[in-house]
Each structure stands twice: as structure tokens, then as C-alpha cells.
Motif scaffolding. Structure first.
Motif, PDB file in Angstrom:
ATOM      1  N   ASP A 142      12.918 -40.061 -32.169  1.00 26.45           N
ATOM      2  CA  ASP A 142      13.444 -41.429 -32.264  1.00 26.45           C
ATOM      3  C   ASP A 142      12.362 -42.319 -31.677  1.00 26.45           C
ATOM      4  O   ASP A 142      12.176 -42.382 -30.471  1.00 26.45           O
ATOM      5  CB  ASP A 142      14.748 -41.547 -31.469  1.00 26.45           C
ATOM      6  CG  ASP A 142      15.217 -42.995 -31.378  1.00 26.45           C
ATOM      7  OD1 ASP A 142      14.671 -43.838 -32.101  1.00 26.45           O
ATOM      8  OD2 ASP A 142      16.129 -43.263 -30.572  1.00 26.45           O
ATOM      9  N   CYS A 176      18.254 -48.655 -36.617  1.00 24.21           N
ATOM     10  CA  CYS A 176      17.730 -47.408 -36.055  1.00 24.21           C
ATOM     11  C   CYS A 176      18.811 -46.645 -35.283  1.00 24.21           C
ATOM     12  O   CYS A 176      18.811 -45.414 -35.260  1.00 24.21           O
ATOM     13  CB  CYS A 176      16.517 -47.697 -35.181  1.00 24.21           C
ATOM     14  SG  CYS A 176      15.647 -46.210 -34.667  1.00 24.21           S
ATOM     15  N   ALA A 177      19.739 -47.384 -34.644  1.00 25.56           N
ATOM     16  CA  ALA A 177      20.837 -46.709 -33.958  1.00 25.56           C
ATOM     17  C   ALA A 177      21.618 -45.863 -34.965  1.00 25.56           C
ATOM     18  O   ALA A 177      21.967 -44.706 -34.695  1.00 25.56           O
ATOM     19  CB  ALA A 177      21.749 -47.735 -33.284  1.00 25.56           C
ATOM     20  N   ILE A 213      19.538 -47.634 -24.942  1.00 25.28           N
ATOM     21  CA  ILE A 213      18.605 -48.489 -25.670  1.00 25.28           C
ATOM     22  C   ILE A 213      18.952 -49.956 -25.480  1.00 25.28           C
ATOM     23  O   ILE A 213      18.112 -50.817 -25.509  1.00 25.28           O
ATOM     24  CB  ILE A 213      18.647 -48.149 -27.182  1.00 25.28           C
ATOM     25  CG1 ILE A 213      18.336 -46.682 -27.422  1.00 25.28           C
ATOM     26  CG2 ILE A 213      17.712 -49.020 -27.971  1.00 25.28           C
ATOM     27  CD1 ILE A 213      17.044 -46.203 -26.834  1.00 25.28           C
ATOM     28  N   GLY A 254      12.041 -45.648 -32.129  1.00 29.51           N
ATOM     29  CA  GLY A 254      12.458 -47.011 -31.762  1.00 29.51           C
ATOM     30  C   GLY A 254      11.655 -48.066 -32.475  1.00 29.51           C
ATOM     31  O   GLY A 254      11.881 -48.342 -33.646  1.00 29.51           O
ATOM     32  N   SER A 310      11.047 -46.693 -25.172  1.00 29.79           N
ATOM     33  CA  SER A 310      10.525 -47.975 -25.654  1.00 29.79           C
ATOM     34  C   SER A 310      10.867 -49.133 -24.739  1.00 29.79           C
ATOM     35  O   SER A 310      10.175 -50.128 -24.737  1.00 29.79           O
ATOM     36  CB  SER A 310      11.023 -48.238 -27.067  1.00 29.79           C
ATOM     37  OG  SER A 310      12.362 -47.847 -27.195  1.00 29.79           O
ATOM     38  N   SER A 369      12.845 -48.632 -36.248  1.00 34.94           N
ATOM     39  CA  SER A 369      13.511 -49.875 -36.653  1.00 34.94           C
ATOM     40  C   SER A 369      12.702 -50.639 -37.690  1.00 34.94           C
ATOM     41  O   SER A 369      11.481 -50.655 -37.638  1.00 34.94           O
ATOM     42  CB  SER A 369      13.682 -50.799 -35.445  1.00 34.94           C
ATOM     43  OG  SER A 369      14.844 -50.498 -34.751  1.00 34.94           O
ATOM     44  N   ARG A 387      15.723 -61.246 -33.774  1.00 34.93           N
ATOM     45  CA  ARG A 387      14.554 -60.349 -33.777  1.00 34.93           C
ATOM     46  C   ARG A 387      13.417 -60.820 -34.677  1.00 34.93           C
ATOM     47  O   ARG A 387      12.944 -61.920 -34.511  1.00 34.93           O
ATOM     48  CB  ARG A 387      14.985 -58.939 -34.141  1.00 34.93           C
ATOM     49  CG  ARG A 387      15.432 -58.180 -32.926  1.00 34.93           C
ATOM     50  CD  ARG A 387      15.217 -56.672 -33.132  1.00 34.93           C
ATOM     51  NE  ARG A 387      15.999 -55.939 -32.168  1.00 34.93           N
ATOM     52  CZ  ARG A 387      16.492 -54.736 -32.392  1.00 34.93           C
ATOM     53  NH1 ARG A 387      16.299 -54.132 -33.541  1.00 34.93           N
ATOM     54  NH2 ARG A 387      17.184 -54.127 -31.472  1.00 34.93           N
ATOM     55  N   LYS A 394      11.678 -54.309 -35.551  1.00 36.89           N
ATOM     56  CA  LYS A 394      10.959 -54.409 -34.273  1.00 36.89           C
ATOM     57  C   LYS A 394       9.494 -54.661 -34.607  1.00 36.89           C
ATOM     58  O   LYS A 394       9.203 -55.623 -35.288  1.00 36.89           O
ATOM     59  CB  LYS A 394      11.187 -53.149 -33.446  1.00 36.89           C
ATOM     60  CG  LYS A 394      12.618 -53.101 -32.864  1.00 36.89           C
ATOM     61  CD  LYS A 394      12.786 -51.947 -31.899  1.00 36.89           C
ATOM     62  CE  LYS A 394      14.221 -51.874 -31.395  1.00 36.89           C
ATOM     63  NZ  LYS A 394      14.449 -50.616 -30.637  1.00 36.89           N
TER      64      LYS A 394
HETATM   65  C1  LIG Z   1      15.628 -50.101 -30.403  1.00 28.92           C
HETATM   66  C2  LIG Z   1      15.785 -48.659 -30.408  1.00 28.92           C
HETATM   67  C3  LIG Z   1      16.831 -48.062 -31.135  1.00 28.92           C
HETATM   68  C4  LIG Z   1      17.831 -48.883 -31.888  1.00 28.92           C
HETATM   69  O1  LIG Z   1      17.236 -49.579 -32.941  1.00 28.92           O
HETATM   70  P1  LIG Z   1      18.059 -50.706 -33.738  1.00 28.92           P
HETATM   71  O2  LIG Z   1      17.243 -50.946 -34.954  1.00 28.92           O
HETATM   72  O3  LIG Z   1      18.146 -51.865 -32.805  1.00 28.92           O
HETATM   73  O4  LIG Z   1      19.392 -50.140 -34.042  1.00 28.92           O
HETATM   74  C5  LIG Z   1      16.937 -46.686 -31.114  1.00 28.92           C
HETATM   75  N1  LIG Z   1      16.071 -45.937 -30.416  1.00 28.92           N
HETATM   76  C6  LIG Z   1      15.042 -46.463 -29.708  1.00 28.92           C
HETATM   77  C7  LIG Z   1      14.125 -45.552 -28.961  1.00 28.92           C
HETATM   78  C8  LIG Z   1      14.869 -47.847 -29.682  1.00 28.92           C
HETATM   79  O5  LIG Z   1      13.861 -48.388 -29.001  1.00 28.92           O
END
Ligand SMILES: *Cc1c(COP(=O)(O)O)cnc(C)c1O
Length: 466
Positions: A261, A156-157, A183, A263, A231, A295, A100, A298
Motif C-alpha cells: 500500500d 486507495c482506502a 491513514i 498511499g 506516508s 491514490s 486534494r 495525491k
Molecule cells: C492516503 C493513503 C491511503 C488512502 O488513500 P485515499 O485515496 O485517500 O483513500 C491508503 N494508504 C496509504 C498508505 C495512504 O497514504
């Protein structure tokens, strides 16, 4: 192990039995020079690797017995880390398989400084007592997002799981049917909801959800209104969705918090050709989301992390949940995140590699592709520059098509060629389009072009060998 047939193994079993022992090899005079200056433990590891390699070779039907030169390959493999840098010629900026977001030099330096020795990770230097490991980034995060408080976990998960568990376990969580998404990597909203102990209440339809759908789903059992940012896909056509601002109104009337959320979670609006618009975290907070998760690696362009911002009282409940401890970040993450956030605070988003890679001008990309072409064409390769379309990646901006430029190689067997490029000293990851090898220059630094060219030229030479 005995082979079932004694006759037709082509002497394979005899060759396998004749494989030398590690002890024999350690005493073999002809190997002395190769193993000079190598510790005994490392020599044993290399010899084991070499013998195992020859065993597999024999089993695959290749009759070459053990040769001293097999040790060279084993020593080379020991000297190559399993996890190592690669050159990203795919054009995908946030490539989940390639680690990433690349970190800014400032973040890398901060990690090195903190990882080397002790740090005040959980130590308040003013008070001389235990502190919080999130303290170094809380002020930066609240300043950059407008939220009251912040917390950082592993990704983020994890952040989503934690927020659901802390705020809605044993209660109902209301979500639009258009946002019950996967996701990636098997992270599905309904599954995560189950794991958290929250009860999923679906409202609306796949393409249309209205404010009244949420409002009529609220009961005394409702713990949370959830909005998941789409996302990694888009719904187009006959659609309708409820904005965070409207959802916040619905929630406020009944004292139910709204969790978004987000993302990818950009901190500043991204500017660049082909990019679609992405809500910033500050916008989500200003629109009334009570808790927002996003995240770290990202669009923010920092280390892997799950950042949670929002109302102080809700963050306090989240922080005291046992999962927070299970999902906590390490000092290297805190160090890299603090340094990355400082770049945003100081008004220098262009110093964040992700931001810079996404906002490159097509002319600059064209010039870089031309330079790579120059390095390759001088070697007599069949190569041309063409405009191509890249992606943001990492499940961000699914509709964005980034105009970029690539060197396109006409080769006999593109998949074999790509495999050999991956085997280069610094592996080069390219892609195939229309039966040709495509090397997109978007994610290649100017100073990496020489290495890419070297790998391509080496690969071509391999190809022409008998
Ligand atoms: C990518 C994403 C996640 C997970 O994020 P990570 O940092 O990869 O765990 C959760 N929710 C949304 C909406 C996402 O786009």
C-alpha cells in the motif's frame, strides 16, 4: 410550540406568530420587483429560506421582524452552490479538506466532453460489444509503472480493502507492527483488515522489524505479505525495516504474494525545494511487489481514485471479487485519469498542477508574494512578506517542509478575519501563525491574486464598520 413563560419572552412569541406565510409573501406587492423573473418554485424556496432565517433570528433574541430585504439574502444563498471553488492560501498542496489535487485543464476538458453525453465507457467500439471500464487506462498504467495489469477503484482506502478481501480473506496477512497505521479519517490498517476477512499477523516491533520476523511468521495459512508505506508519519532513531525487495524474496520462496500500500504513489520522481524522496510506483513494481495500490489524487495529481497495479493472475482474482463492482469508478474519473496519465506518458509532468505547485522555485514564490503585497499595500493595509514553511499535505511526505512565501497581515482578531475571508464571494482559506493572518501564495495562481486582494480588502472594510 408554547413557551413555558408567558411574561418574560420580550414579545418573542408574538413576533414569531406574526411571521408572514409563504402565500402572503407571494402576493405581497412590495416583493414583486425582487421576485420578477424568478420561477414560482424558486420564489417559494427563497421565501421559505428567508422566513426560516428570520425565525432563527427572533429565537436568538434579535427582535427585527421579517423585512423584504431578507429575501435578497435568501435569493443570494440560493444562487450560491454549496460545493464551490475556494482559493487555497494555506500553502498545503494536497489539502484533503479542499478537494486534494486540482486537475489539469486537459483532464477537466476530458471530463466535460465525456460527461455531457454518451461515451464508450463499457463498450468496445471495435467489436461492438460490452467492454471494460478500466480499458482506457490499463495500457497507460502498465506502461508508466512496468506492471502487468491494472485496475482502478473509488479511492486507495477502497483499493486496500479490496486487495485484502480478494487475496487474503479467511487467511493470514503478515504486517510489521511499525506499519499498523491510521491513514486519516479513521482508516486504520487493523480495522480494514478485519473488514476484509483477513487475519492480521503482526510481526516485529514498532521501531524494528527484520526479514526473519516475516519469514518465521509464514504458515500454510498465509495469504499475503503486506507492506504499508509510512506516508503520513516517520519513525526515526533506532529503526530497521525490511525493504520491498527483501520482502519479495521472502514471499517468493514460499509462493506468498507481496502487497504494497503505497498511499501517495508518485509516477515520476518529484523535484522541488524541501521535498523528501518518495518511492515511485515503478520502483515498487521493479523491487518485486506483486500488487501495489496508490491514490489517484495525491502526488499523481489526478482525480480521486484507488489504483491497483500488479501481476496479471492476481489482478484477475481482484477484478472478479464482488467488491470491485461496489467500488467502481464513474466515467468522469476514468476520463480525468486517462487525460492526467497521458501528460505523464508524454513527458509533461509539469502540466500536472500538483507537480507544478510542488516544484515551484522559492524566487518565483517570493515574486508572487510581492505582487500580492503590492495589491494590498496600495490599500493602506498593515502587511509584509515573510518566508514560511508549507506542507505537501494529503498524508504525503510528512517530513517535507516546503520553503514558501506569504503575505502576513496584522489584524485585531485573526480568527474573525479568517472567518470573514471564508465568507467572501470566492472564499479565501488562510491560516493563523503567531497571532497573525498568513496567506501563503504557493497554491494561488497568478490570476487569482486580484481576487484574494479583493477579498482581503473587503474583509478589512467590514472590520472597520461600526
Ligand atoms: C492516503 C493513503 C491511503 C488512502 O488513500 P485515499 O485515496 O485517500 O483513500 C491508503 N494508504 C496509504 C498508505 C495512504 O497514504
Amino acid at each position: 410550540m408554547e413557551a413555558p413563560s408567558k411574561s418574560s419572552d420580550g414579545g418573542k412569541n408574538a413576533l414569531l406568530r406574526a411571521l408572514p406565510s409563504i402565500e402572503q409573501l407571494l402576493r405581497r406587492p412590495s416583493l414583486e420587483a425582487r421576485l420578477a423573473g424568478v420561477s414560482r418554485a424558486r420564489a417559494v424556496a427563497a421565501l421559505r429560506l428567508a422566513v426560516e432565517h428570520v425565525r432563527r433570528r427572533l429565537l436568538s433574541g434579535d427582535p427585527r421582524p421579517f423585512e423584504d430585504s431578507d429575501v435578497d439574502e435568501a435569493l443570494r444563498r440560493l444562487a450560491t452552490p454549496n460545493l464551490r471553488p475556494v482559493l487555497n492560501a494555506t500553502g498545503v498542496v494536497l489539502h484533503t479538506n479542499l478537494g486534494r489535487a486540482p486537475l489539469a485543464p486537459e483532464a477537466v476538458a476530458r471530463v466535460a466532453a465525456v460527461a455531457r453525453g454518451y461515451s464508450n465507457l463499457e463498450y468496445d467500439l471495435d467489436e461492438g460489444e460490452r467492454g471494460s471500464r478500466y480499458a482506457p487506462v490499463v495500457d497507460l498504467l502498465t506502461e508508466l509503472t512496468g506492471a502487468e495489469d491494472a485496475l482502478v477503484v473509488n479511492n486507495c482506502a477502497g483499493a486496500v480493502l479490496l486487495v485484502l478481501a480478494a487475496l487474503a480473506s479467511g487467511r493470514e496477512c503478515v504486517v510489521s507492527r511499525g506499519e499498523l497505521v491510521e491513514i486519516g479519517g479513521g482508516f486504520r490498517v487493523p480495522d480494514v483488515m478485519r473488514q476484509s476477512g483477513a487475519r492480521l499477523v503482526e510481526v516485529g516491533t514498532t521501531n524494528r522489524t527484520r526479514r526473519a520476523d516475516y519469514a518465521s511468521a509464514l504458515t500454510p495459512e498465509t495469504g499475503l505479505l503486506l507492506k504499508v508505506h509510512r506516508s503520513n508519519f516517520a519513525i526515526v532513531g533506532f529503526t530497521e525495516e525490511v525493504s520491498v525487495a527483501e520482502l519479495a524474496e521472502v514471499g517468493r520462496a514460499r509462493q506468498v504474494p507481496v502487497f504494497q500500500d503505497l498511499g501517495s504513489g508518485a509516477l515520476v520522481p518529484l523535484e522541488g525545494e524541501g521535498l523528501t524522496s518518495e518511492p515511485t510506483v515503478r520502483m515498487a513494481v521493479a523491487d518485486g511487489a506483486d500488487v501495489v495500490a496508490f491514490s489517484g489524487d495525491k502526488l499523481l495529481g489526478g482525480p480521486q481514485a484507488g489504483i491497483i497495479v500488479g501481476r496479471e493472475a492476481l489482478l484477475a482474482r481482484i477484478k472478479s471479487h464482488p467488491l470491485t463492482r461496489a467500488l467502481r469508478v464513474d466515467k468522469m474519473t476514468v476520463a480525468a485519469l486517462e487525460a492526467t496519465l497521458e501528460l505523464y506518458r508524454d513527458g509533461r509532468p509539469e502540466a500536472v498542477p500538483t507537480w507544478r505547485l510542488l516544484s515551484q522555485r522559492p524566487e518565483a514564490l517570493r515574486a508572487r508574494a510581492d505582487r500580492l503585497l503590492g495589491l494590498l499595500a496600495s490599500q493602506g493595509l498593515q502587511v509584509r512578506v515573510a518566508s514560511v514553511s508549507g506542507q505537501v499535505g494529503g498524508g504525503a511526505m510528512p517530513l517535507a517542509r516546503l520553503p514558501s512565501f506569504a503575505c502576513i497581515l496584522k489584524v485585531e482578531e485573526p480568527d474573525v478575519f479568517l472567518e470573514r475571508l471564508r465568507g467572501a464571494e470566492v472564499p479565501v482559506i488562510g491560516r493563523i501563525a503567531d497571532g497573525e493572518v498568513l496567506l501563503d501564495v504557493r497554491c494561488l495562481a497568478e490570476e487569482e491574486l486580484g481576487q484574494v486582494a479583493e477579498a482581503v480588502i473587503g474583509t478589512t472594510r467590514q472590520g472597520s464598520r461600526p
